[in-house]
Motif scaffolding. Structure first.
Motif, PDB file in Angstrom:
ATOM      1  N   CYS A  68       0.912  -1.145  -0.113  1.00 27.89           N
ATOM      2  CA  CYS A  68       0.097   0.039   0.115  1.00 27.89           C
ATOM      3  C   CYS A  68       0.871   1.255   0.102  1.00 27.89           C
ATOM      4  N   ARG A  88      -7.772   7.220  -7.264  1.00 26.04           N
ATOM      5  CA  ARG A  88      -7.380   6.076  -6.344  1.00 26.04           C
ATOM      6  C   ARG A  88      -8.357   5.896  -5.281  1.00 26.04           C
ATOM      7  N   ARG A 122     -11.024   3.747  -6.537  1.00 20.74           N
ATOM      8  CA  ARG A 122     -10.692   2.377  -6.689  1.00 20.74           C
ATOM      9  C   ARG A 122     -10.596   1.472  -5.499  1.00 20.74           C
ATOM     10  N   ASP A 125      -7.544   1.639  -3.848  1.00 14.35           N
ATOM     11  CA  ASP A 125      -6.356   0.929  -4.148  1.00 14.35           C
ATOM     12  C   ASP A 125      -5.497   0.400  -2.923  1.00 14.35           C
ATOM     13  N   ASN A 126      -5.648   1.037  -1.857  1.00 14.72           N
ATOM     14  CA  ASN A 126      -5.023   0.574  -0.671  1.00 14.72           C
ATOM     15  C   ASN A 126      -5.975  -0.491   0.118  1.00 14.72           C
ATOM     16  N   SER A 130      -6.298  -3.119  -1.956  1.00 14.55           N
ATOM     17  CA  SER A 130      -6.019  -4.103  -2.850  1.00 14.55           C
ATOM     18  C   SER A 130      -4.996  -5.012  -2.869  1.00 14.55           C
ATOM     19  N   GLY A 166      -4.167  -6.036  -6.510  1.00 16.91           N
ATOM     20  CA  GLY A 166      -5.444  -6.135  -6.796  1.00 16.91           C
ATOM     21  C   GLY A 166      -6.019  -7.280  -6.377  1.00 16.91           C
TER      22      GLY A 166
END
Length: 359
Positions: free
Chosen positions: A28, A183, A186, A188-189, A191, A195
């Protein structure tokens, strides 16, 4: 560790070990951001704590986690420092501390009190009213809810300003906001860096469920808010007062958003009950769960009101629904709802520093 400075010092110790190891650098934003800091000052710790989304992947991958003598439990200490920093960003700190430790009781007393006042404070039915306006006048709703919505938003905006100043953020540009929004949407942190999701609910196995439940919750909340805005536009601009049909924008958006919000909030609540409390801030666990339950009450009370429309129970369900909505907004700056504002702020600062490092 009873004092915030003790918790910050413990976070420095653990991050020093993490920077020397480097195994989790791709998980992350926390680890590369920690690596860029020459000295882990207090403002760096505040920024890193807000970047952390408590996915817990670093804990289950760490060779120095308990029972190792180094005792690295980064998700927990980041959560504790994060709670300390957010507590200092919002004015009127006592309500935040009270909600964090007695969240369910505060929400219950405030919600039921407001519901009783709204239900008993108006004659039923209202003269000349139709639909829900038979049980509560439109003027009453506007008078109560507009200030109750704007005041908490002002407190949150003030908190964002103090956050940006506390982490020594530079000038915020449109490109920073755009990057942070993308971000943030999404997630992202959450994922796991690749992902495949995080380890919040399945410990040493990856899962994307928590990220999907967050998406459902946010989408549902935004759709419900859009339904309210659509109703206001139809009422004031188009002179089309409620009640509205099922295919109308307010009803369709509200019903769709209510289903998504119910599903997302219920799922997040179940995950929280099953997750290891020792990997978060145990001091605020009750307040975080109370926030999820309050979030779940918004759509369920709305659906109950819809089902009771036209019956003698409608005024009471209307009071319950409006009481839950009003309680949600009044407690918004003091509940975990502020995590969206502060984490987005942290992503903006991270975008500044990443883009600045490339020049």
């Amino acid at each position: 560790m009873d004092a915030p400075q003790d918790r910050r010092q413990e976070l420095r110790r653990q991050l020093t070990l993490c920077r020397a190891c480097g195994y989790c650098d791709g998980y992350c934003d926390v680890f590369p951001a920690a690596g860029r800091a020459q000295v882990l000052a207090n403002e760096d710790l505040t920024q890193l704590a807000s970047l952390c989304h408590n996915c817990r992947g670093c804990y289950y991958s760490c060779q120095y986690a308990p029972p190792h003598a180094f005792g690295v439990n980064l998700p927990a200490i980041l959560a504790e420092v994060r709670s300390d920093s957010w507590d200092g960003m919002i004015w009127l700190r006592r309500p935040m501390r009270l909600f964090q430790t007695r969240g369910l009781l505060v929400a219950l007393v405030l919600g039921l009190g407001i519901a009783a006042i709204l239900s008993l404070g108006q004659p039923h039915p209202q003269a000349g009213g139709s639909g829900l306006y038979r049980d509560m006048s439109h003027a009453m709703m506007v008078t109560v809810f507009v200030p109750a919505f704007l005041a908490p938003i002002a407190l949150v905006l003030g908190g964002i300003r103090r956050y940006l100043r506390s982490v020594d953020a530079g000038p915020v540009r449109l490109r920073h906001i755009r990057t942070a929004l993308i971000r943030g949407m999404r997630l992202d942190n959450l994922s796991g860096g690749h992902g495949q999701g995080c380890n919040f609910e399945r410990q040493d196995r990856f899962s994307d469920l928590r990220r999907k439940l967050h998406w459902a919750t946010v989408a549902g909340f935004l759709l419900c808010f859009a339904a309210t805005m659509a109703g206001a536009i139809m009422h004031y601009a188009m002179h089309l007062p409620a009640p509205y049909g099922l295919a109308s924008p307010p009803k369709f958006l509200g019903a769709t958003g209510g289903v998504l919000l119910s599903f997302g909030a219920a799922g997040l609540g179940l995950l929280k009950l099953r997750a290891d409390r020792g990997l978060g801030d145990a001091r605020v666990w009750g307040g975080e769960l109370a926030f999820i339950l309050l979030l779940l009450l918004l759509p369920t009370s709305g659906f109950a009101l819809w089902a009771a429309s036209g019956s003698r129970l409608a005024p009471w369900f209307l009071g319950l629904h409006l009481g839950s909505v009003l309680t949600f907004f009044l407690l918004l700056p003091y509940s975990k709802m502020v995590h969206g504002a502060f984490r987005l702020s942290a992503l903006i600062v991270e975008a500044q520093r990443q883009q600045g490092s490339r020049r």
